[in-house]
Write an enzyme that holds these catalytic residues in place. Sequence first.
Site, short mmCIF file in Angstrom:
data_model
loop_
_atom_site.label_atom_id
_atom_site.label_comp_id
_atom_site.label_asym_id
_atom_site.label_seq_id
_atom_site.Cartn_x
_atom_site.Cartn_y
_atom_site.Cartn_z
N CYS A 97 -0.51 4.12 2.62
CA CYS A 97 -0.58 3.91 4.07
C CYS A 97 -0.31 2.44 4.38
CB CYS A 97 -1.92 4.41 4.63
SG CYS A 97 -3.37 3.92 3.70
N SER A 98 -1.33 1.69 4.77
CA SER A 98 -1.06 0.31 5.16
C SER A 98 -2.24 -0.60 4.87
CB SER A 98 -0.72 0.25 6.65
OG SER A 98 -1.80 0.81 7.40
N CYS A 99 -3.00 -0.31 3.81
CA CYS A 99 -4.15 -1.15 3.47
C CYS A 99 -3.65 -2.58 3.24
CB CYS A 99 -4.87 -0.62 2.24
SG CYS A 99 -5.55 1.03 2.51
N CYS B 59 0.89 -1.16 0.00
CA CYS B 59 0.00 0.00 0.00
C CYS B 59 0.92 1.20 0.00
CB CYS B 59 -0.92 0.03 1.22
SG CYS B 59 -1.89 1.55 1.25
FE FE Z 1 -3.42 2.04 2.73
#
Ligand code: FE
Length: 203
Positions: free
Chosen positions: A107-109, A104
């Site tokens: 961010c951190s999906c 991602c």
């Molecule tokens: Fe994300």
Amino acid sequence: MSNHHRPEPESYASMRARALEALLVEKGIITTDSIDAVVQAYEDDIGPRNGARVVARAWVDPQFKARLLADGRAAVAELGLASGQGAELLVVENTADTHNLIVCTLCSCYPAGLLGLPPKWYKDFAYRSRAVIEPRSVLSEFGTELPDQVQVRVWDSTAELRYMVLPERPAGTDGLSEDELVELVSRDSMIGVVKVPSPAGAA
Ligand code: FE
């Protein structure tokens, strides 16, 4: 890559959890170490095990695999699972010709319902930027060396669409049961930074 991707603001539940953790630590009721241990359990076991069940089923059941690649969300629901947060799920298959890697960039999906909490490195700027720019170098640092003729595809996750890699079934596993196959499948192989190795002693 995605242009409709937005950072996920910290939720009320997350802020509440952080405040509660700080209070419990301050009162001496828990230690941050004990919290880390719970988080570690999610990262190492509870989360990725769901994804591993999906992978093992796909390895033993070609019809399930076809459904999984066609509509990931519906297929994992057959096993009572979800990718998380109501997102769509696209499962990408590693083959002898193609290696897939998920990231991602913003961010951190992550398919948390299948893989648990993302590892710290997945959230680091270095991985998020380099996975796209120089995926072969990143893979090499995880010990994954791919021949030049193997195509590397990088998939940028969003809040609405999560990816999971279906790793290649390793050689030497023909005689293993579905449950035994589950044990072979690591979190990192479903992110795509490593392959699933053949079991020790296998030809
Ligand atoms: Fe994300």
